[in-house]
Structures are given as structure tokens and as C-alpha cells.
Design an enzyme around this catalytic site. Structure first.
Site, mmCIF file in Angstrom:
data_model
loop_
_atom_site.group_PDB
_atom_site.id
_atom_site.type_symbol
_atom_site.label_atom_id
_atom_site.label_comp_id
_atom_site.label_asym_id
_atom_site.label_seq_id
_atom_site.Cartn_x
_atom_site.Cartn_y
_atom_site.Cartn_z
ATOM 1 N N HIS A 230 -29.463 -15.411 -13.540
ATOM 2 C CA HIS A 230 -29.052 -15.942 -12.274
ATOM 3 C C HIS A 230 -28.115 -15.227 -11.498
ATOM 4 O O HIS A 230 -28.496 -15.127 -10.299
ATOM 5 C CB HIS A 230 -28.354 -17.535 -12.491
ATOM 6 C CG HIS A 230 -27.745 -18.374 -11.481
ATOM 7 N ND1 HIS A 230 -28.975 -19.152 -10.784
ATOM 8 C CD2 HIS A 230 -26.804 -18.405 -10.777
ATOM 9 C CE1 HIS A 230 -28.279 -19.657 -9.955
ATOM 10 N NE2 HIS A 230 -26.885 -19.331 -9.842
ATOM 11 N N GLU A 231 -27.162 -14.563 -11.837
ATOM 12 C CA GLU A 231 -26.371 -13.513 -11.007
ATOM 13 C C GLU A 231 -26.970 -12.656 -10.482
ATOM 14 O O GLU A 231 -26.632 -11.989 -9.585
ATOM 15 C CB GLU A 231 -24.998 -13.476 -11.863
ATOM 16 C CG GLU A 231 -24.278 -14.410 -12.458
ATOM 17 C CD GLU A 231 -23.470 -15.184 -11.123
ATOM 18 O OE1 GLU A 231 -23.134 -14.312 -10.258
ATOM 19 O OE2 GLU A 231 -23.194 -16.358 -11.108
ATOM 20 N N ARG A 233 -29.966 -12.448 -9.459
ATOM 21 C CA ARG A 233 -30.871 -12.864 -8.609
ATOM 22 C C ARG A 233 -30.415 -12.762 -6.970
ATOM 23 O O ARG A 233 -31.093 -12.292 -6.241
ATOM 24 C CB ARG A 233 -31.290 -14.354 -8.711
ATOM 25 C CG ARG A 233 -32.578 -14.305 -9.612
ATOM 26 C CD ARG A 233 -33.353 -15.564 -9.401
ATOM 27 N NE ARG A 233 -34.689 -15.145 -9.770
ATOM 28 C CZ ARG A 233 -35.368 -16.208 -10.277
ATOM 29 N NH1 ARG A 233 -35.014 -17.332 -10.423
ATOM 30 N NH2 ARG A 233 -36.765 -16.110 -10.456
ATOM 31 N N ARG A 343 -5.348 -6.982 -11.869
ATOM 32 C CA ARG A 343 -5.807 -7.016 -10.427
ATOM 33 C C ARG A 343 -6.312 -8.538 -10.268
ATOM 34 O O ARG A 343 -5.869 -8.636 -8.888
ATOM 35 C CB ARG A 343 -7.289 -6.359 -10.818
ATOM 36 C CG ARG A 343 -7.222 -4.917 -10.577
ATOM 37 C CD ARG A 343 -8.552 -4.326 -11.047
ATOM 38 N NE ARG A 343 -8.569 -2.935 -10.470
ATOM 39 C CZ ARG A 343 -9.113 -2.476 -9.204
ATOM 40 N NH1 ARG A 343 -9.675 -3.564 -8.582
ATOM 41 N NH2 ARG A 343 -9.124 -1.269 -8.820
ATOM 42 N N ASN A 344 -6.320 -9.357 -11.251
ATOM 43 C CA ASN A 344 -6.778 -10.878 -10.629
ATOM 44 C C ASN A 344 -5.271 -11.197 -10.226
ATOM 45 O O ASN A 344 -5.123 -11.870 -9.142
ATOM 46 C CB ASN A 344 -7.022 -11.734 -12.022
ATOM 47 C CG ASN A 344 -8.330 -11.682 -12.242
ATOM 48 O OD1 ASN A 344 -9.138 -11.160 -11.641
ATOM 49 N ND2 ASN A 344 -8.537 -12.204 -13.545
ATOM 50 N N ARG A 347 -4.642 -10.011 -6.702
ATOM 51 C CA ARG A 347 -5.936 -10.555 -5.677
ATOM 52 C C ARG A 347 -5.271 -11.933 -5.280
ATOM 53 O O ARG A 347 -5.371 -12.461 -4.159
ATOM 54 C CB ARG A 347 -7.207 -10.775 -6.397
ATOM 55 C CG ARG A 347 -8.189 -10.709 -5.444
ATOM 56 C CD ARG A 347 -9.444 -10.678 -6.055
ATOM 57 N NE ARG A 347 -10.123 -11.977 -6.553
ATOM 58 C CZ ARG A 347 -10.695 -12.244 -7.528
ATOM 59 N NH1 ARG A 347 -10.836 -11.457 -8.398
ATOM 60 N NH2 ARG A 347 -11.259 -13.454 -7.973
ATOM 61 N N ASP A 372 2.155 -14.106 -11.922
ATOM 62 C CA ASP A 372 2.127 -14.151 -10.336
ATOM 63 C C ASP A 372 2.837 -15.216 -9.934
ATOM 64 O O ASP A 372 3.293 -16.314 -10.393
ATOM 65 C CB ASP A 372 0.805 -13.812 -9.934
ATOM 66 C CG ASP A 372 -0.283 -14.861 -10.226
ATOM 67 O OD1 ASP A 372 0.120 -15.783 -10.096
ATOM 68 O OD2 ASP A 372 -1.162 -14.474 -10.965
ATOM 69 N N LEU A 403 -16.309 -12.097 -14.643
ATOM 70 C CA LEU A 403 -16.611 -11.441 -15.847
ATOM 71 C C LEU A 403 -15.367 -10.819 -16.464
ATOM 72 O O LEU A 403 -15.106 -10.584 -17.658
ATOM 73 C CB LEU A 403 -17.661 -10.376 -15.874
ATOM 74 C CG LEU A 403 -19.067 -10.812 -15.779
ATOM 75 C CD1 LEU A 403 -19.878 -9.894 -15.574
ATOM 76 C CD2 LEU A 403 -19.566 -11.519 -16.962
ATOM 77 N N LEU A 405 -12.153 -11.703 -16.868
ATOM 78 C CA LEU A 405 -11.230 -12.374 -18.102
ATOM 79 C C LEU A 405 -12.125 -12.525 -19.377
ATOM 80 O O LEU A 405 -11.473 -12.349 -20.295
ATOM 81 C CB LEU A 405 -10.542 -13.967 -17.599
ATOM 82 C CG LEU A 405 -9.590 -13.569 -16.627
ATOM 83 C CD1 LEU A 405 -8.973 -15.031 -16.177
ATOM 84 C CD2 LEU A 405 -8.161 -12.918 -17.124
HETATM 85 N N1 LIG Z 1 -4.241 -14.547 -11.473
HETATM 86 C C1 LIG Z 1 -4.805 -15.775 -11.353
HETATM 87 N N2 LIG Z 1 -4.289 -16.852 -10.352
HETATM 88 C C2 LIG Z 1 -5.281 -17.635 -10.097
HETATM 89 N N3 LIG Z 1 -6.621 -17.795 -10.557
HETATM 90 C C3 LIG Z 1 -6.959 -16.683 -11.474
HETATM 91 C C4 LIG Z 1 -6.216 -15.861 -11.607
HETATM 92 N N4 LIG Z 1 -6.965 -14.961 -12.614
HETATM 93 C C5 LIG Z 1 -7.846 -15.603 -12.715
HETATM 94 N N5 LIG Z 1 -8.188 -16.613 -11.828
HETATM 95 C C6 LIG Z 1 -9.270 -17.650 -11.815
HETATM 96 O O1 LIG Z 1 -9.895 -17.192 -12.933
HETATM 97 C C7 LIG Z 1 -11.698 -17.079 -12.694
HETATM 98 C C8 LIG Z 1 -11.858 -16.037 -13.617
HETATM 99 O O2 LIG Z 1 -11.403 -14.775 -13.570
HETATM 100 P P1 LIG Z 1 -12.106 -13.302 -14.009
HETATM 101 O O3 LIG Z 1 -11.038 -12.388 -13.665
HETATM 102 O O4 LIG Z 1 -12.799 -13.685 -15.225
HETATM 103 O O5 LIG Z 1 -13.126 -13.580 -12.715
HETATM 104 P P2 LIG Z 1 -13.115 -12.927 -11.165
HETATM 105 O O6 LIG Z 1 -12.011 -12.261 -10.937
HETATM 106 O O7 LIG Z 1 -13.552 -14.045 -10.196
HETATM 107 O O8 LIG Z 1 -14.087 -11.881 -11.087
HETATM 108 P P3 LIG Z 1 -14.417 -10.381 -11.844
HETATM 109 O O9 LIG Z 1 -12.911 -10.191 -12.485
HETATM 110 O O10 LIG Z 1 -15.529 -10.276 -12.862
HETATM 111 O O11 LIG Z 1 -14.395 -9.483 -10.648
HETATM 112 C C9 LIG Z 1 -11.172 -16.399 -11.152
HETATM 113 O O12 LIG Z 1 -12.211 -16.608 -10.537
HETATM 114 C C10 LIG Z 1 -10.099 -17.523 -10.601
HETATM 115 O O13 LIG Z 1 -10.579 -18.457 -10.018
HETATM 116 MG MG LIG Z 2 -11.154 -10.682 -12.139
#
Ligand SMILES: Nc1ncnc2c1ncn2[C@@H]1O[C@H](COP(=O)(O)OP(=O)(O)OP(=O)(O)O)[C@@H](O)[C@H]1O
Ligand SMILES: [Mg+2]
Length: 440
Positions: A230-231, A233, A343-344, A347, A372, A403, A405
């Protein structure tokens, strides 16, 4: 036709039953013969009485008196009684066999009659016995009929029930395994065997647990495959759209090429992440590789700090000193896991906010906590953010595939650790991961 186990149990127990009955019978007869049966003692007394009266009649009245007395006896009794005149008394008086429980074959008595003639009176006990108890027929195993019936029929019934009771669950188990082998994971055995309350019902429960686990694994795989296709696509659709637009509008080819490059880059990143996800299995970990977790986290934080300059986020690293941060495993995978988490956090942080990375040692486990000051995650979705392709809808979650987490969790599990997420007391998300410290 039932299986061999059924026949083994059936025949084994049946034979045992018959042998036991025979053994019991033999023991019983040995014990039983010790005592004189009432019939024997009655017969002995009756014969003694008749012999004594015949002897005294013979002594006092001679042969005619004896004949007169015997004439009164019933023909049955007369048959076994004989009187023989003898010239001389026998040198040895025949002794009555006094062995307990057994009648002698013959009772013999020497008498001197009134006519001065010697007589031998004899009573044929063997003949009497033959008349009342017919000669024994040869019997199978010498067991009387009722014993044979009870032993054979009862034993057959008992062993059949036992064999059936033991082999039925075996056959159910076998059928269950066959169905699983054919790919049917909906089969459950415990409900049918619950009432046994024995080891076999425990086997059924373990079987069910195994099948449930298999079902979970299979459906997780299927779900992942579905999500991946799906992703893949949407970037592919955008690629095709860009190509189509480029064809339609030759003046704008540069724009389309940029779009194509961008989508190809995304696809490449996603496939790279998927590969990492599938590589992060414990059996793919190297045997003898160790790394310094502090050095690894420090390097990741330094990289992140470089990026954090633009949004103006401060990243702070704290580590307890005097701890050995050696971990056994794959440094590259672990670096990706830590990087994804940091990185999350970056972000989801805004200008002037701070990301705390704390490294400690908690009972032989090394703990990394990333905190954070962002919006955090809704409580109900906290447990699912570690699943592949899960993105919680928010203004800031845009580009990723969900992906990051999932990779982090798989890597940490492969290293024998755990990872969890909760919302901080002052807001923001806290991700805590623990891996075992390597000790020589
Ligand atoms: N520090 C955070 N604060 C708030 N929400 C978070 C945080 N970290 C993760 N999330 C939530 O968890 C979801 C899954 O995180 P994950 O890192 O798996 O995916 P992603 O960051 O969206 O994509 P990818 O890491 O694959 O680029 C995120 O889409 C976000 O909604
Ligand atoms: Mg991420």
C-alpha cells in the site's frame, strides 16, 4: 481401523486381566483345599457309621443278620459295600487314609463273624465320589466358567474403555496437527479436552497457545506485506503522474524530473528502512561484536545537534560517569534505533524547546531516556506507535512512513532489551529503552 496404540493398550490390559484371574484362581484353590469340605466329613461319618454297624451285626449275628440289615439299605448304598470271607486275618490292618480334606479311595475293615469265619468289609468311596462328582473335564486354563467370563468379558470391557479413552485425544491432537500443517490456524483443541483435567488436556492447551502465536505471527506478516504494498503505491502513482505530465507538457520537463527524483529518493529511503526492519532479527546479530553505547549516543546527538540549529532546538546529553557502557550486538542497528528516536523528538520540538537524552545504568541494564517538550501522543495510541506504518495524525507528522519506531523496537528486542513510551508529566513524549550491559 484404529491405530496401533489402541490395540497395544487393549490387548495388553486384556491379557493382564486374564492372567490375573487365573493367578487368583490358582491361589484361591490352594487356600481352599486346606479345609475339609462339609460334604467330605459328612460322607466320612456316614461311611464310618455303616461300617461300624455292619461289623457289629456281623460279629453278633453272623452273615444272615448282616444280609438282613443290608437288605434294608437303599440299592444305591448297597452298591459300594462288599463283604468277602477270608481264611485268615490280614497281617496288616489296612489303615484309613487320614489325610485331612481327602477321602481314602476305600475303607476296609477285617471282622471275625459269629460263625467263626473271618470277613473283610470294604466300602468303595471312590465309586461313591465318582457318582456325585463326575470326572473333571479338561478346561481352558483350568478356570471355572464364571471366572473365565468375568475375566475375559470384564477385562475386555475395561481395556477397551481405557484404550479408547487414551487414544481418542491422541487422534484429536493428530488431526489438529494435520490441520495446522495444511495451514488452518483456526483449530483449537482445549475446549474439547477441557474436562479431562490431565496431562493430555495440558498438551491441548499448549497446542492452542502455539497455534495462537503462529496465527499472530502470520497475520503480522500479512499485515506488513499489505502495508508495504500500500505504501509503495502512492510514490509510484506520483511517479507515473510526473512522467505523464512531463510528456504532456515538454516545457515543464524539469519540474517533472524534480518530482521524479524526489519520489525515487523516498522510495529508496523506504525500501532501505524496510530492509533494516527485516534485518533486525536476533539471529542476524553478530556473534562477537561489542560497542560503547555512550560513544554511539554521543555521536548521534552530535549529528542531531547540527540539524537542530535550524529549528532552534537544544539537545542535552546526560550520562552517569564511572559506568562501563559496553553492549554486545550490532552497533549500526543500534545507531539507527537511537537516531530514529532522537530525530522524532527533534521533529516534534519547536523553537526554544529542549530534548533531553539521559544515559544511566539500572540494575545491570543500560537505559536511554529521550524526553521532549512537544505535543506527546494520545494515551490510547501510545502502544501502537511501535507498530510498522503507524503514524499518529498531527500537524508535524508528515513525511515519515511510520517505520522508525518499529525499527527501534525490533533492534532493542533483538539485543535482549525492552522499549516503552509514555507521556511526560510536563507534556512531551518520553521514550525509554533498556538493553543488557555486557559483563565479561
Ligand atoms: N517525540 C514524539 N512526539 C510526538 N509523537 C511522536 C514522537 N515520536 C513518535 N511520535 C508519533 O509516533 C508515530 C510513529 O513514529 P515513527 O518514528 O515510527 O514514524 P515516523 O517518524 O512518522 O516515520 P519514520 O520514522 O518512518 O520516518 C509518529 O508518526 C508520531 O505520530
Ligand atoms: Mg520517526
Amino acid at each position: 481401523m484404529r491405530g496401533r496404540l489402541f490395540w497395544k493398550i487393549l490387548l495388553g490390559f486384556w491379557l493382564t486381566f486374564i492372567i490375573m484371574t487365573q493367578a487368583l484362581w490358582v491361589t484361591f484353590t490352594f487356600y481352599g483345599n486346606r479345609h475339609q469340605s462339609p460334604e467330605t466329613s459328612i460322607a466320612r461319618r456316614m461311611v464310618n457309621l455303616q461300617m461300624t454297624s455292619a461289623a457289629s451285626v456281623l460279629q453278633s449275628g453272623g452273615m444272615p443278620a448282616l444280609n438282613a440289615m443290608v437288605a434294608d439299605w437303599s440299592p444305591d448304598e448297597r452298591r459300594f459295600f462288599t463283604v468277602t470271607p477270608v481264611a485268615q486275618p490280614p497281617t496288616e490292618e489296612p489303615v484309613e487314609n487320614a489325610e485331612a480334606g481327602r477321602l481314602p479311595p476305600k475303607v476296609v475293615k477285617w471282622v471275625m463273624g459269629a460263625d467263626n469265619q473271618g470277613y473283610v468289609l470294604s466300602y468303595d468311596l471312590e465309586g461313591l465320589r465318582q457318582e456325585h462328582r463326575p470326572a473333571k473335564r479338561w478346561r481352558f486354563l483350568n478356570i471355572p466358567d464364571p471366572f473365565l467370563w468375568v475375566g475375559a468379558l470384564g477385562g475386555l470391557l475395561f481395556s477397551a474403555v481405557l484404550a479408547w479413552n487414551l487414544t481418542r485425544p491422541m487422534r484429536q491432537l493428530r488431526a489438529g496437527f494435520e490441520r495446522v500443517a495444511l495451514g488452518d490456524l483456526a483449530v483449537r483443541l482445549f475446549p474439547a479436552m477441557r474436562r479431562r483435567h490431565d496431562e493430555l488436556s495440558e498438551v491441548a492447551r499448549d497446542f492452542d497457545t502455539m497455534v495462537e502465536r503462529l496465527e499472530l505471527l502470520v497475520s503480522a506478516r500479512e499485515q506488513l506485506l499489505h502495508d508495504v504494498s500500500h505504501e509503495l503505491r502512492s510514490p509510484l502513482a506520483r511517479l507515473q503522474l510526473a512522467i505523464g505530465l512531463g510528456r504532456q507538457n515538454p516545457d515543464n520537463v524539469e519540474n517533472s524530473l524534480q518530482r521524479i527524483e524526489h519520489e525515487a529518493g523516498r522510495l529508496d529511503k523506504m525500501i532501505g528502512e524496510l530492509l533494516t526492519l527485516s534485518r533486525a532479527e536476533s539471529n542476524c546479530l553478530p556473534d562477537e561484536e561489542y560497542f560503547d553505547l555512550y560513544g554511539l549516543v554521543d555521536a548521534v546527538v552530535n549529528d542531531a545537534r547540527y540539524e537542530a540549529q535550524i529549528p532552534g532546538v537544544e539537545i542535552v546529553l546526560q550520562a552517569s560517569s564511572g559506568v562501563e557502557y559496553t553492549v554486545k550486538g550490532n552497533a549500526e542497528l543500534m545507531r539507527r534505533a537511537v537516531e530514529n528516536i532522537i530525530r522524532n523528538a527533534l521533529r516534534f520540538s519547536g523553537h526554544g524547546q529542549r530534548v533531553m537524552v539521559e544515559l544511566t545504568c539500572v540494575d545491570q541494564r543500560l537505559q536511554i531516556e529521550v524526553r521532549d517538550q512537544g505535543p506527546g501522543v494520545e494515551e490510547s495510541k501510545l502502544s501502537s506507535i511501535f507498530d510498522p506504518f503507524v503514524r499518529v495524525k498531527s500537524a508535524l507528522s508528515g513525511k515519515g512512513y511510520g517505520l522508525g519506531l518499529a525499527i527501534a523496537r525490533k533492534v532493542v528486542l533483538a539485543h535482549g532489551g525492552q522499549v516503552e513510551a509514555h507521556n511526560g508529566e510536563q507534556g512531551g513524549l518520553v521514550i525509554r529503552l533498556r538493553v543488557p550491559r555486557w559483563v565479561a
